[in-house]
Scaffold this motif. Structure first.
Motif, short mmCIF file in Angstrom:
data_model
loop_
_atom_site.label_atom_id
_atom_site.label_comp_id
_atom_site.label_asym_id
_atom_site.label_seq_id
_atom_site.Cartn_x
_atom_site.Cartn_y
_atom_site.Cartn_z
N UNK A 99 9.42 -25.05 -22.19
CA UNK A 99 9.47 -24.76 -23.63
C UNK A 99 10.31 -23.54 -23.94
N UNK A 100 10.42 -22.63 -22.96
CA UNK A 100 11.30 -21.46 -23.09
C UNK A 100 11.03 -20.66 -24.36
N UNK A 101 9.74 -20.52 -24.72
CA UNK A 101 9.37 -19.62 -25.80
C UNK A 101 9.36 -20.19 -27.20
N UNK A 102 9.67 -21.48 -27.37
CA UNK A 102 9.67 -22.07 -28.71
C UNK A 102 8.26 -22.54 -29.07
N UNK A 103 7.64 -21.93 -30.08
CA UNK A 103 6.24 -22.25 -30.42
C UNK A 103 6.01 -23.73 -30.71
N UNK A 104 6.93 -24.35 -31.43
CA UNK A 104 6.77 -25.76 -31.81
C UNK A 104 6.63 -26.65 -30.58
N UNK A 105 7.46 -26.42 -29.58
CA UNK A 105 7.43 -27.22 -28.36
C UNK A 105 6.13 -26.98 -27.61
N UNK A 106 5.68 -25.74 -27.56
CA UNK A 106 4.42 -25.40 -26.88
C UNK A 106 3.23 -26.10 -27.54
N UNK A 107 3.22 -26.12 -28.87
CA UNK A 107 2.13 -26.79 -29.59
C UNK A 107 2.13 -28.29 -29.33
N UNK A 108 3.31 -28.90 -29.43
CA UNK A 108 3.42 -30.35 -29.24
C UNK A 108 2.97 -30.74 -27.83
N UNK A 109 3.44 -30.02 -26.82
CA UNK A 109 3.08 -30.36 -25.44
C UNK A 109 1.62 -30.03 -25.16
N UNK A 110 1.10 -28.97 -25.78
CA UNK A 110 -0.31 -28.64 -25.61
C UNK A 110 -1.20 -29.75 -26.12
N UNK A 111 -0.89 -30.26 -27.31
CA UNK A 111 -1.67 -31.38 -27.88
C UNK A 111 -1.52 -32.64 -27.01
#
Length: 245
Positions: A99-111
């Motif tokens: 994700x390299x620090x992008x919050x949106x990607x972290x949220x999507x992958x977390x879900x």
């Protein structure tokens, strides 16, 4: 008129999220003097020029999260707590690295990974290498969709051919202009910078976040999923060899 009539002169806190057209702010607010002393107006935008054109007092550019912040945010979505399970230590760090620090990607992958076993995590991480998750990209593509035809071409050319070569702005201008008298690349690069699709360092080197670059590759692949020869650009070595053969 309604706003002026109801709250003119009052001390207010107003938050406007995702404003991407300058005229919208003009229609809503008209003038800073509409509101009382001590009022605060917070505006978020994917386009820095919207803020500059409306003469906002302070601009804060949101950067990527550092690794510890990214891990905490990802854990909130993947494990419903602000720290990861030790059993998933290595896998969690691989996701955060992707994700390299992008919050949106972290949220999507977390879900996406919440409640899944380690085998599913491994499979999903392998899938991301060849087929990035579409939900995160759909949101980031909004910035791309706002570009005109010339700006989109500059963005895709940069993503597919030049990012990673540490080229400076002057070199990019020479490579991308359509003719000797074409000066549109300068404005195009500025637009991409305002939309946070590229960054230009202090020594004028053009770069791009790896997740945004992957989004661009996915846009090009989407032009023709089955027939690489019908795409506007070729990126993957296997596709290039197949088409040339």
């Amino acid at each position: 008129e309604y706003i002026v009539r109801r709250i003119a002169g009052m001390k207010v806190l107003i938050v406007l999220d995702d404003v991407n057209h300058s005229d919208l702010l003009e229609e809503l607010f008209g003038d800073h003097h509409w509101f009382g002393a001590g009022s605060t107006i917070i505006i978020t935008s994917r386009d820095k020029q919207v803020l500059i054109a409306n003469k906002v007092d302070d601009i804060y550019e949101v950067g990527a999260l550092n690794s510890s912040q990214a891990l905490e945010l990802f854990s909130l979505y993947a494990f419903k707590k602000n720290h990861f399970d030790m059993e998933y230590d290595e896998l969690s760090k691989r996701v955060v690295n992707y994700a390299n620090g992008i919050p949106l990607v972290l949220k999507v992958l977390g879900r996406l990974l919440c409640g899944k076993d380690k085998e599913v995590w491994e499979s999903q991480l392998d899938t991301l290498k060849s087929m990035p998750n579409k939900h995160g990209y759909n949101a980031m593509e909004l910035s791309y969709d706002d570009l005109d035809r010339k700006e989109k071409n500059i963005f895709l050319d940069l993503s597919c051919f030049f990012i990673g070569l540490n080229l400076k702005v002057d070199h990019i201008k020479l490579l991308l202009k359509d003719s000797e008298s074409d000066n549109s690349v300068v404005a195009g690069l500025e637009r991409l910078k305002d939309k946070a699709l590229i960054t230009i360092s202090e020594n004028n080197v053009v770069s791009m976040h790896n997740v945004i670059q992957e989004m661009a590759w996915e846009i090009v692949r989407g032009e023709s999923i089955e027939h690489a020869e019908s795409r506007s650009r070729l990126i993957d070595p296997v596709d290039i060899c197949d088409v040339l053969e």
